[in-house]
Scaffold this motif. Structure first.
Motif, PDB file in Angstrom:
ATOM      1  N   UNK A   1      -9.551  -0.853 -16.589  1.00 36.05           N
ATOM      2  CA  UNK A   1      -9.681  -0.488 -15.333  1.00 36.05           C
ATOM      3  C   UNK A   1      -9.925  -1.783 -14.098  1.00 36.05           C
ATOM      4  N   UNK A   2     -10.851  -2.534 -14.502  1.00 40.77           N
ATOM      5  CA  UNK A   2     -10.948  -3.767 -13.830  1.00 40.77           C
ATOM      6  C   UNK A   2      -9.599  -4.793 -13.641  1.00 40.77           C
ATOM      7  N   UNK A   3      -8.844  -4.795 -14.739  1.00 40.88           N
ATOM      8  CA  UNK A   3      -7.615  -5.508 -14.527  1.00 40.88           C
ATOM      9  C   UNK A   3      -6.526  -4.826 -13.741  1.00 40.88           C
ATOM     10  N   UNK A   4      -6.452  -3.568 -13.740  1.00 39.42           N
ATOM     11  CA  UNK A   4      -5.769  -2.959 -12.732  1.00 39.42           C
ATOM     12  C   UNK A   4      -5.979  -2.971 -11.171  1.00 39.42           C
ATOM     13  N   UNK A   5      -7.529  -2.986 -11.046  1.00 42.18           N
ATOM     14  CA  UNK A   5      -7.944  -3.480  -9.639  1.00 42.18           C
ATOM     15  C   UNK A   5      -7.907  -4.652  -9.048  1.00 42.18           C
ATOM     16  N   UNK A   6      -7.613  -5.888 -10.423  1.00 37.98           N
ATOM     17  CA  UNK A   6      -7.501  -7.144 -10.229  1.00 37.98           C
ATOM     18  C   UNK A   6      -6.235  -7.300  -9.606  1.00 37.98           C
ATOM     19  N   UNK A   7      -5.019  -6.684 -10.260  1.00 41.76           N
ATOM     20  CA  UNK A   7      -3.819  -6.718 -10.125  1.00 41.76           C
ATOM     21  C   UNK A   7      -3.566  -6.217  -8.604  1.00 41.76           C
ATOM     22  N   UNK A   8      -4.018  -5.009  -8.091  1.00 40.37           N
ATOM     23  CA  UNK A   8      -3.922  -4.534  -6.913  1.00 40.37           C
ATOM     24  C   UNK A   8      -4.436  -5.516  -5.857  1.00 40.37           C
ATOM     25  N   UNK A   9      -5.574  -6.215  -6.322  1.00 39.78           N
ATOM     26  CA  UNK A   9      -6.170  -7.116  -5.223  1.00 39.78           C
ATOM     27  C   UNK A   9      -5.281  -8.383  -5.050  1.00 39.78           C
TER      28      UNK A   9
ATOM     29  N   UNK B   1      -2.030  -8.621  -5.466  1.00 42.50           N
ATOM     30  CA  UNK B   1      -0.932  -8.231  -4.547  1.00 42.50           C
ATOM     31  C   UNK B   1      -1.464  -8.157  -2.896  1.00 42.50           C
ATOM     32  N   UNK B   2      -2.547  -7.755  -2.752  1.00 38.58           N
ATOM     33  CA  UNK B   2      -2.962  -7.650  -1.361  1.00 38.58           C
ATOM     34  C   UNK B   2      -3.164  -9.096  -0.821  1.00 38.58           C
ATOM     35  N   UNK B   3      -3.710  -9.914  -1.564  1.00 41.87           N
ATOM     36  CA  UNK B   3      -3.885 -11.406  -1.218  1.00 41.87           C
ATOM     37  C   UNK B   3      -2.633 -12.062  -0.842  1.00 41.87           C
ATOM     38  N   UNK B   4      -1.559 -11.829  -2.032  1.00 36.31           N
ATOM     39  CA  UNK B   4      -0.502 -12.397  -1.767  1.00 36.31           C
ATOM     40  C   UNK B   4       0.282 -11.808  -0.470  1.00 36.31           C
ATOM     41  N   UNK B   5      -0.184 -10.713  -0.120  1.00 35.10           N
ATOM     42  CA  UNK B   5       0.713  -9.999   1.197  1.00 35.10           C
ATOM     43  C   UNK B   5      -0.061 -10.581   2.396  1.00 35.10           C
ATOM     44  N   UNK B   6      -1.059 -11.379   2.182  1.00 30.17           N
ATOM     45  CA  UNK B   6      -1.587 -12.042   3.410  1.00 30.17           C
ATOM     46  C   UNK B   6      -2.355 -10.768   4.414  1.00 30.17           C
ATOM     47  N   UNK B   7      -2.763 -10.007   3.514  1.00 24.71           N
ATOM     48  CA  UNK B   7      -3.588  -8.830   4.199  1.00 24.71           C
ATOM     49  C   UNK B   7      -4.709  -9.180   5.122  1.00 24.71           C
ATOM     50  N   UNK B   8      -5.047  -8.467   6.258  1.00 27.27           N
ATOM     51  CA  UNK B   8      -5.980  -9.046   7.210  1.00 27.27           C
ATOM     52  C   UNK B   8      -7.318  -8.792   6.460  1.00 27.27           C
TER      53      UNK B   8
ATOM     54  N   UNK C   1      -8.153 -10.162   3.625  1.00 28.77           N
ATOM     55  CA  UNK C   1      -7.619 -11.016   2.453  1.00 28.77           C
ATOM     56  C   UNK C   1      -8.999 -11.554   1.618  1.00 28.77           C
ATOM     57  N   UNK C   2     -10.194 -11.909   2.362  1.00 31.15           N
ATOM     58  CA  UNK C   2     -11.386 -12.324   1.932  1.00 31.15           C
ATOM     59  C   UNK C   2     -12.087 -11.142   0.931  1.00 31.15           C
ATOM     60  N   UNK C   3     -11.806 -10.091   1.531  1.00 29.27           N
ATOM     61  CA  UNK C   3     -12.377  -8.848   0.526  1.00 29.27           C
ATOM     62  C   UNK C   3     -11.517  -9.023  -0.557  1.00 29.27           C
ATOM     63  N   UNK C   4     -10.453  -8.942  -0.398  1.00 26.20           N
ATOM     64  CA  UNK C   4      -9.446  -8.740  -1.950  1.00 26.20           C
ATOM     65  C   UNK C   4      -9.601 -10.069  -2.814  1.00 26.20           C
ATOM     66  N   UNK C   5     -10.009 -11.300  -2.334  1.00 23.15           N
ATOM     67  CA  UNK C   5     -10.275 -12.360  -3.012  1.00 23.15           C
ATOM     68  C   UNK C   5     -11.590 -12.227  -3.755  1.00 23.15           C
ATOM     69  N   UNK C   6     -12.579 -11.540  -2.956  1.00 21.88           N
ATOM     70  CA  UNK C   6     -13.964 -11.214  -3.794  1.00 21.88           C
ATOM     71  C   UNK C   6     -13.760 -10.578  -4.807  1.00 21.88           C
TER      72      UNK C   6
END
Length: 226
Positions: free
Chosen positions: A185-193, A195-202, A204-209
């Motif tokens: 489950x952690x790895x699935x969350x990590x993969x999602x995050x 993808x969000x970081x790569x997409x330059x989501x607004x 981004x810092x939250x997903x990096x964390x």
């Protein structure tokens, strides 16, 4: 002789691995599709995540923990087996299957190497990153990695006579299975995050964390950083 046979296997597998390292997408894949760069943000290991300060990452700059760990987080574990499948398949196609089976039975060093590779394979789960098969940039590269995973698994089972990976190590096999179910489950969350970081989501810092926190959890549950 056994020594000559192992030398042939080593040469073929080495060429296959070098071919992978020299692939133009090797470093970009790790940088953009794995949590490699996030190892520099977490307090893991006693040294920096890379050597030098060059702007463009080079394989020689990488230290062992982030390099092996990135593949582990992807559940691809490439350093643990990549090349052995091609080597075994090549010699099998040349009529050497029985020689390989004898090598596994009679040479303890080779059997230990094969068992270690089987352990690395047992920790793989390409379903986690199967979505990358459709990736415009890295789809073919992902498929190349997956093909060698399948080839290595098939050939190691063939020469060992085992029906499943680590069949003669039931305690270790079950321990790995339990831990892999915990971290999935952690790895699935990590993969999602990622993808969000790569997409330059607004955000981004939250997903990096999220990525860095998942690194801590995965490493603790797996009992190692690689």
């Amino acid at each position: 002789s056994a020594r000559q046979l192992m030398a042939e296997l080593a040469e073929i597998s080495y060429r296959k691995y070098v071919e992978l390292k020299n692939h133009p997408q090797f470093i970009p894949y790790l940088e953009r599709r794995s949590p490699l760069r996030f190892y520099e943000m977490v307090n893991i290991g006693s040294r920096p995540g890379r050597r030098g300060l060059k702007q463009k990452l080079d394989l020689t700059d990488l230290r062992a923990i982030p390099f092996v760990g990135a593949w582990s987080q992807l559940k691809q574990n490439i350093p643990g087996y990549y090349g052995i499948g091609t080597a075994l398949q090549t010699l099998t196609d040349n009529g050497r299957l029985e020689d390989l089976k004898r090598l596994y039975r009679e040479v303890a060093w080779f059997k230990a190497l094969a068992l270690n590779s089987m352990m690395a394979l047992s920790k793989c789960d390409f379903n986690l990153t199967r979505y990358m098969r459709q990736d415009a940039e890295f789809g073919e590269f992902w498929q190349m990695l997956f093909d060698e995973y399948q080839r290595s698994k098939t050939m190691l089972l063939e020469i060992s006579g085992l029906e499943t990976l680590m069949a003669d190590e039931p305690v270790s096999r079950e321990s790995i299975k339990i831990r892999e179910e915990i971290v999935l489950p952690l790895l699935v969350v990590q993969q999602y995050a990622l993808q969000k970081v790569l997409g330059k989501n607004r955000h981004e810092k939250v997903y990096e964390k999220i990525v860095t926190r998942s690194l801590y959890g995965n490493i603790n549950a797996s009992r190692n950083s690689a």
